[in-house]
Write a protein that holds these residues in place. Structure first.
Motif, PDB file in Angstrom:
ATOM      1  N   ALA A  29      -9.476  -6.132  -1.720  1.00 38.80           N
ATOM      2  CA  ALA A  29      -9.635  -4.857  -2.421  1.00 38.80           C
ATOM      3  C   ALA A  29      -9.872  -5.083  -3.915  1.00 38.80           C
ATOM      4  O   ALA A  29     -10.702  -4.407  -4.538  1.00 38.80           O
ATOM      5  CB  ALA A  29      -8.403  -3.991  -2.196  1.00 38.80           C
ATOM      6  N   ALA A  30      -9.169  -6.033  -4.513  1.00 38.66           N
ATOM      7  CA  ALA A  30      -9.339  -6.308  -5.936  1.00 38.66           C
ATOM      8  C   ALA A  30     -10.729  -6.851  -6.229  1.00 38.66           C
ATOM      9  O   ALA A  30     -11.335  -6.533  -7.260  1.00 38.66           O
ATOM     10  CB  ALA A  30      -8.271  -7.298  -6.406  1.00 38.66           C
ATOM     11  N   ALA A  31     -11.274  -7.681  -5.324  1.00 43.69           N
ATOM     12  CA  ALA A  31     -12.609  -8.239  -5.530  1.00 43.69           C
ATOM     13  C   ALA A  31     -13.672  -7.145  -5.516  1.00 43.69           C
ATOM     14  O   ALA A  31     -14.597  -7.149  -6.339  1.00 43.69           O
ATOM     15  CB  ALA A  31     -12.910  -9.277  -4.451  1.00 43.69           C
ATOM     16  N   VAL A  32     -13.552  -6.184  -4.600  1.00 44.11           N
ATOM     17  CA  VAL A  32     -14.505  -5.073  -4.548  1.00 44.11           C
ATOM     18  C   VAL A  32     -14.375  -4.205  -5.793  1.00 44.11           C
ATOM     19  O   VAL A  32     -15.373  -3.762  -6.384  1.00 44.11           O
ATOM     20  CB  VAL A  32     -14.286  -4.246  -3.259  1.00 44.11           C
ATOM     21  N   TRP A  33     -13.162  -3.956  -6.206  1.00 45.65           N
ATOM     22  CA  TRP A  33     -12.919  -3.169  -7.427  1.00 45.65           C
ATOM     23  C   TRP A  33     -13.591  -3.828  -8.630  1.00 45.65           C
ATOM     24  O   TRP A  33     -14.330  -3.180  -9.382  1.00 45.65           O
ATOM     25  CB  TRP A  33     -11.410  -3.066  -7.628  1.00 45.65           C
ATOM     26  N   GLN A  34     -13.360  -5.105  -8.811  1.00 47.56           N
ATOM     27  CA  GLN A  34     -13.890  -5.802  -9.986  1.00 47.56           C
ATOM     28  C   GLN A  34     -15.415  -5.895  -9.947  1.00 47.56           C
ATOM     29  O   GLN A  34     -16.081  -5.731 -10.972  1.00 47.56           O
ATOM     30  CB  GLN A  34     -13.287  -7.198 -10.076  1.00 47.56           C
ATOM     31  N   GLN A  35     -15.987  -6.128  -8.766  1.00 49.64           N
ATOM     32  CA  GLN A  35     -17.428  -6.346  -8.684  1.00 49.64           C
ATOM     33  C   GLN A  35     -18.241  -5.058  -8.718  1.00 49.64           C
ATOM     34  O   GLN A  35     -19.297  -4.998  -9.357  1.00 49.64           O
ATOM     35  CB  GLN A  35     -17.759  -7.121  -7.403  1.00 49.64           C
ATOM     36  N   PHE A  36     -17.754  -4.009  -8.061  1.00 52.17           N
ATOM     37  CA  PHE A  36     -18.574  -2.807  -7.897  1.00 52.17           C
ATOM     38  C   PHE A  36     -18.064  -1.585  -8.663  1.00 52.17           C
ATOM     39  O   PHE A  36     -18.816  -0.644  -8.870  1.00 52.17           O
ATOM     40  CB  PHE A  36     -18.689  -2.452  -6.412  1.00 52.17           C
ATOM     41  N   CYS A  37     -16.796  -1.584  -9.082  1.00 54.20           N
ATOM     42  CA  CYS A  37     -16.246  -0.426  -9.781  1.00 54.20           C
ATOM     43  C   CYS A  37     -15.497  -0.853 -11.041  1.00 54.20           C
ATOM     44  O   CYS A  37     -14.355  -0.424 -11.271  1.00 54.20           O
ATOM     45  CB  CYS A  37     -15.295   0.349  -8.865  1.00 54.20           C
ATOM     46  N   LEU A  40      -3.736  -6.287  -7.358  1.00 53.88           N
ATOM     47  CA  LEU A  40      -3.047  -5.334  -6.492  1.00 53.88           C
ATOM     48  C   LEU A  40      -1.892  -6.029  -5.792  1.00 53.88           C
ATOM     49  O   LEU A  40      -1.985  -7.219  -5.450  1.00 53.88           O
ATOM     50  CB  LEU A  40      -4.029  -4.769  -5.454  1.00 53.88           C
ATOM     51  N   HIS A  41      -0.814  -5.272  -5.566  1.00 57.15           N
ATOM     52  CA  HIS A  41       0.371  -5.832  -4.947  1.00 57.15           C
ATOM     53  C   HIS A  41       0.998  -4.795  -4.016  1.00 57.15           C
ATOM     54  O   HIS A  41       0.698  -3.608  -4.074  1.00 57.15           O
ATOM     55  CB  HIS A  41       1.400  -6.243  -6.009  1.00 57.15           C
ATOM     56  N   GLN A  42       1.895  -5.263  -3.153  1.00 55.95           N
ATOM     57  CA  GLN A  42       2.701  -4.418  -2.265  1.00 55.95           C
ATOM     58  C   GLN A  42       1.850  -3.480  -1.413  1.00 55.95           C
ATOM     59  O   GLN A  42       1.939  -2.258  -1.511  1.00 55.95           O
ATOM     60  CB  GLN A  42       3.712  -3.601  -3.087  1.00 55.95           C
ATOM     61  N   PRO A  43       1.011  -4.035  -0.532  1.00 60.06           N
ATOM     62  CA  PRO A  43       0.200  -3.175   0.344  1.00 60.06           C
ATOM     63  C   PRO A  43       1.043  -2.466   1.391  1.00 60.06           C
ATOM     64  O   PRO A  43       2.076  -2.975   1.830  1.00 60.06           O
ATOM     65  CB  PRO A  43      -0.777  -4.163   0.986  1.00 60.06           C
ATOM     66  N   ASP A  44       0.582  -1.294   1.766  1.00 60.44           N
ATOM     67  CA  ASP A  44       1.246  -0.505   2.806  1.00 60.44           C
ATOM     68  C   ASP A  44       0.155   0.118   3.666  1.00 60.44           C
ATOM     69  O   ASP A  44      -0.857   0.602   3.143  1.00 60.44           O
ATOM     70  CB  ASP A  44       2.123   0.583   2.173  1.00 60.44           C
ATOM     71  N   TRP A  45       0.343   0.105   4.991  1.00 60.76           N
ATOM     72  CA  TRP A  45      -0.698   0.526   5.919  1.00 60.76           C
ATOM     73  C   TRP A  45      -0.342   1.830   6.625  1.00 60.76           C
ATOM     74  O   TRP A  45       0.819   2.093   6.915  1.00 60.76           O
ATOM     75  CB  TRP A  45      -0.930  -0.545   6.985  1.00 60.76           C
ATOM     76  N   CYS A  46      -1.377   2.600   6.919  1.00 63.71           N
ATOM     77  CA  CYS A  46      -1.203   3.849   7.658  1.00 63.71           C
ATOM     78  C   CYS A  46      -2.507   4.138   8.403  1.00 63.71           C
ATOM     79  O   CYS A  46      -3.594   4.035   7.819  1.00 63.71           O
ATOM     80  CB  CYS A  46      -0.873   4.988   6.693  1.00 63.71           C
ATOM     81  N   THR A  47      -2.405   4.484   9.667  1.00 63.72           N
ATOM     82  CA  THR A  47      -3.606   4.764  10.453  1.00 63.72           C
ATOM     83  C   THR A  47      -4.315   6.019   9.940  1.00 63.72           C
ATOM     84  O   THR A  47      -3.680   7.028   9.636  1.00 63.72           O
ATOM     85  CB  THR A  47      -3.238   4.965  11.937  1.00 63.72           C
ATOM     86  N   ILE A  48      -5.646   5.900   9.844  1.00 64.40           N
ATOM     87  CA  ILE A  48      -6.484   7.028   9.436  1.00 64.40           C
ATOM     88  C   ILE A  48      -7.606   7.153  10.452  1.00 64.40           C
ATOM     89  O   ILE A  48      -8.186   6.141  10.879  1.00 64.40           O
ATOM     90  CB  ILE A  48      -7.030   6.842   7.997  1.00 64.40           C
ATOM     91  N   SER A  49      -7.926   8.365  10.880  1.00 62.55           N
ATOM     92  CA  SER A  49      -8.928   8.568  11.927  1.00 62.55           C
ATOM     93  C   SER A  49     -10.339   8.524  11.357  1.00 62.55           C
ATOM     94  O   SER A  49     -10.556   8.693  10.147  1.00 62.55           O
ATOM     95  CB  SER A  49      -8.702   9.907  12.618  1.00 62.55           C
TER      96      SER A  49
END
Length: 319
Positions: free
Chosen positions: A85-93, A130-139
Motif C-alpha cells: 500500500a505504501a509503494a502505491v501511495w508513493q508512486q501514484f499519489c 503504514l503500520h498496524q493493518p486491520d482487515w474487513c470483508t468488503i463486497s
C-alpha cells in the motif's frame, strides 16, 4: 527469512468485531464518488510482491487501490500489506496526505474459503509508511459503489505465473566447530551445564572423566571427524552427491576398521534427516535444526572441525 507461508487475514467474530468492521466499512463508503480507473497494471511489483493493481482516482477525491494476487505469488498481499500500500501511495499519489483506500483479494481463497475482497485499514500512518493493518470483508457491490464503476475481480490476462522455484540442493560442508552457534542440548544431564540450563550439571573435567555418561560422550569424536573429513574429500573427487554420502561414508568407516559406535556416529553425520544442520548460513548467529547434542559433545572433547549439512538454492549467488 526467505518467505513465510501465506497468512489469512484474521476472521472477525463477536459483537465487538462486527461493530468495528461495520464502522470501518461505513467510514470508507462515505468516500464514495465517481472515479476513473487510471491504472490497471496486471504485473505491478512492490518490493518482492507482485499483484494486479487497479487504481481509481478523481480530482479532489481520495484514491482507491484494488490489489489482486494469485495463489502462487509470494510474498502475499496479506504478509506485505503495509509495504504494498505504501509503494502505491508513493508512486501514484505522492501529493495526497492519506494513502489510497486499500482493498486486496487473494485467489483462490486461503484455507478453502471463497475468495473475497478485504478492506485494509492502517492504525498508524506516516508519509509513505503504514503500520498496524486491520482487515474487513468488503463486497464487490460496495466497491462498485465506492469507485462509481465496475472493478475487475480476476488476476487479468497479463498475469505471468512465476517460474517454479528450483529445489534446493543438499550439500555437506566441512566447518570449524567454533563457527557454529552455542548449542543448547536438553536431553542429557551431563550436557545441561554447557547451555546454562541447570545447576545440577557436571564440570567440564567431570564430563571428560565420565566418558560413558551418555551415547554422545561414549566414543572418540576426534577419530569420527577425521574419518568424516577424509570421506568428504574423497567423495568430492569421485563426484558423490550428498544423497549418496550415507553409504559412501559407512563403507569408508568399515574399511578403516571403525568400531560400532564410530560407524553409528559417522552415519549420523552423513544421514540427511539427522545430519548436523545449522538453521542458517550465518552459522554462529543461528541455532540448530539438528545436531546440537553432537556439537556439544564435540566441544567437550575439543574437536576442531566437523561436517554440516546445508540446503543450497541454485539462484543464491553466495552459494
Amino acid at each position: 527469512m526467505d518467505d513465510l507461508p501465506k497468512e489469512t487475514p484474521p476472521v472477525r467474530s463477536g459483537a465487538n468485531a462486527s461493530g468495528s468492521c461495520a464502522a470501518m466499512l461505513a467510514e470508507t463508503l462515505r468516500l464514495a464518488a465517481p472515479r476513473q480507473r487510471t491504472i490497471d497494471n496486471h504485473m505491478f511489483r512492490a518490493g518482492r510482491a507482485s499483484f494486479r493493481l487497479q487504481l481509481f482516482t478523481a480530482p479532489g477525491q481520495r484514491a482507491v487501490a484494488v490489489a489482486t494476487q494469485a495463489e502462487d505469488e509470494s510474498p502475499s498481499l496479506t504478509n506485505d500489506a503495509e509495504l504494498c500500500a505504501a509503494a502505491v501511495w508513493q508512486q501514484f499519489c505522492p501529493g495526497q496526505e492519506l494513502p489510497p483506500v486499500w482493498i486486496e483479494r487473494q485467489l483462490p481463497g486461503a484455507f478453502g474459503r471463497e475468495p473475497d475482497f478485504q478492506l485494509v485499514t492502517f492504525g498508524e500512518t506516516e508519509q509513505y509508511q503504514l503500520h498496524q493493518p486491520d482487515w474487513c470483508t468488503i463486497s464487490t457491490e460496495q466497491i462498485v459503489h465506492l469507485v462509481g464503476g465496475p472493478v475487475a475481480e480476476d488476476r487479468g490476462e497479463g498475469y505471468v505465473p512465476p517460474e517454479p522455484e528450483a529445489e534446493p540442493e543438499l550439500r555437506f560442508e566441512a566447518i570449524e566447530l567454533q563457527r557454529l552457534a552455542q548449542p543448547r542440548p536438553f536431553r542429557e544431564e551431563c550436557m545441561s551445564g554447557s547451555s546454562g540450563a541447570t545447576s545440577r550439571s557436571r564440570s567440564w573435567t567431570d564430563r571428560l572423566l565420565r566418558r560413558r555418561c551418555c551415547w554422545y560422550h561414549s566414543g572418540d569424536w576426534h577419530r569420527v571427524n577425521d574419518m568424516a573429513l577424509t570421506a568428504l574429500s574423497r567423495a568430492r573427487d569421485e563426484d558423490v552427491k550428498a544423497e549418496g554420502m550415507t553409504r559412501y561414508a559407512d563403507a569408508y568407516a568399515a574399511a578403516a576398521g571403525a568400531s560400532k559406535w564410530e560407524r553409528a556416529a559417522l552415519y549420523s553425520l552423513y544421514c540427511p534427516p539427522v545430519a548436523i544442520q545449522p538453521s542458517g548460513d550465518d552459522y554462529i548467529s543461528n541455532s540448530f535444526i539438528n545436531g546440537q547434542h553432537r556439537v556439544q559433545a564435540m566441544r567437550d572433547a575439543g574437536v576442531g572441525r566437523t561436517v554440516v549439512l546445508r540446503l543450497v538454492r541454485p539462484d543464491n549467488p553466495a552459494d
